[in-house]
Design an enzyme around this catalytic site. Structure first.
Site, mmCIF file in Angstrom:
data_model
loop_
_atom_site.group_PDB
_atom_site.id
_atom_site.type_symbol
_atom_site.label_atom_id
_atom_site.label_comp_id
_atom_site.label_asym_id
_atom_site.label_seq_id
_atom_site.Cartn_x
_atom_site.Cartn_y
_atom_site.Cartn_z
ATOM 1 N N ASP A 118 -16.844 46.127 2.351
ATOM 2 C CA ASP A 118 -18.007 45.626 1.518
ATOM 3 C C ASP A 118 -17.947 45.823 0.379
ATOM 4 O OD1 ASP A 118 -19.129 44.776 4.021
ATOM 5 O OD2 ASP A 118 -20.609 46.428 4.345
ATOM 6 N N ASP A 169 -24.001 51.008 13.767
ATOM 7 C CA ASP A 169 -24.219 50.585 12.485
ATOM 8 C C ASP A 169 -25.094 51.275 11.804
ATOM 9 O OD1 ASP A 169 -22.080 48.402 13.093
ATOM 10 O OD2 ASP A 169 -23.828 47.157 13.945
ATOM 11 N N ASP A 177 -21.545 50.936 0.100
ATOM 12 C CA ASP A 177 -22.706 50.681 0.866
ATOM 13 C C ASP A 177 -23.912 50.577 -0.013
ATOM 14 O OD1 ASP A 177 -23.859 49.288 3.140
ATOM 15 O OD2 ASP A 177 -24.431 50.916 3.951
#
Length: 383
Positions: A142, A337, A104
């Site tokens: 991701d 989130d 991330d």
């Protein structure tokens, strides 16, 4: 490929089901968190029975188990516990592997293994834990769409991005050969990279040796947008595998009529064995993506705890699309989130006017939103 997946996971998908075929797949439902159960009890105590019934239905819907941030020994034990529990119940577990170094880009969900060697040891532990059991594995959300080079964390030679690709290839090669496993590399969502940009990345990450890829993980795009994006991406991967230039592929910004014409000309004759399949995440897309108010925020973070969203269509392997292997709940609905600031100094989320929980923590206010606005609705959720 579809028949291979059916054989591996025991799926009775629409295109392969026949007299004597196995029962349709049931995906695994892990035990909900203590916080989720506490919210349910609180709703009952306040006689908010409609919301309580909806919340209970939501947490009892099959969803994925996320593995990450634990050492190899604990991860191996957790993976083994999940796959064995699913095997006893006759269900297929969905495991999300989320421990890539530099995860991330050190953002809200930052963390992961410290080095490539540590990551390989962690993947090996997952492989031992899964063993020969059935499991659908979603690999590193991701990690392909948010490379170290995308967030200024690489060196001039691109060593960290090269290491990222090598780590993903190692994971694919360690997990895909497992007797009961099907590996899907995360491919972002249709509001992010174009098909043309993403295809070479997925190829470099080893998608050619995986079962396929995953779309819309932890995001809010509609089923229609996600499946169209998946079909375009699958076709471009196949076109590139045959020597075509990904830059020539239609992407999600093309008109659908134009894209279909291209597919009819260039993709219709591609052998099925060369075409990758995909899964999608419908856990929170019942109302589609959030459109932030124009000019309100320096960084709207439309992916981060957007308001007014609802849970989406329930998990199934019967999608009616030969390339779309399953619609899943990959993100756990009700988990935050992150502490969304939307370009402000914080600490409050200016859209919600509250301090959001850290990434992965239970978010009661959002959980109730997802229940009340679910499409389709939950039983008794609006009573």
């Amino acid at each position: 490929m579809l028949r291979r997946l059916a054989a591996v996971l025991g799926l009775a998908l629409a295109s392969v089901a026949a007299p004597g075929a196995p029962e349709p797949v049931r995906f695994h439902t892990p035990e909900a968190s203590a916080e989720a159960h506490a919210q349910y009890r609180g709703l009952l105590a306040r006689d908010e029975r409609g919301d309580a019934a909806g919340l209970l239905a939501m947490i009892r819907t099959p969803h994925a188990v996320w593995l990450g941030d634990e050492g190899p020994a604990r991860t191996e034990a957790e993976a083994r516990t999940v796959v064995r529990a699913a095997a006893r119940q006759g269900t297929v577990p969905v495991l999300v592997l989320y421990d890539i170094p530099g995860r991330d880009c050190s953002g809200y969900s930052g963390g992961g293994a410290g080095t490539t060697a540590e990551y390989r040891a962690w993947i090996d532990a997952v492989a031992r834990g899964v063993g020969g059991h059935r499991a659908l594995l979603v690999l590193e959300p991701d990690a392909v769409a948010l490379l170290p080079s995308d967030c200024g964390q690489d060196d001039a030679a691109g060593a960290r991005t090269a290491a990222r690709y090598a780590e993903l290839r190692y994971a694919v090669d360690a997990l895909e050969p497992l007797a009961g496993a099907a590996v899907y590399l995360d491919a972002g969502h249709p509001g992010w990279h174009t098909v043309n940009t993403l295809t070479p990345r997925l190829i470099e990450a080893g998608a050619g040796r995986a079962t396929g890829f995953a779309v819309n993980v932890s995001n809010y795009h509609t089923d229609d947008a996600s499946t169209w994006f998946g079909r375009l991406l699958a076709s471009c991967l196949a076109y590139a595998a045959g020597g075509g230039d990904p830059a020539a592929c239609p992407n999600q910004k093309w008109s659908r009529d134009t894209a279909r014409a291209w597919l009819a000309e260039h993709a219709a004759a591609i052998p099925a064995a060369r075409t990758k399949h995909f899964v999608t995440d419908s856990s929170r897309n019942g109302r589609g993506p959030w459109t932030p108010p124009a000019g309100a925020y320096a960084d709207p973070q439309d992916w981060c705890n957007p308001p007014g969203r609802g849970a989406g269509a329930r998990p199934t392997a019967d999608t009616g699309d030969p390339l779309h292997d399953a619609r899943l709940w990959i993100k756990t609905p009700g988990e935050s989130d992150g502490r969304c600031l939307r370009g402000t100094a914080g600490p409050e989320d200016p859209e919600r006017r509250t301090v959001d929980p850290a990434a992965g923590e239970w978010f009661p206010e959002q959980a109730v939103e997802l229940v009340r606005l679910a499409t389709p609705t939950f039983p008794q959720a609006t009573e």
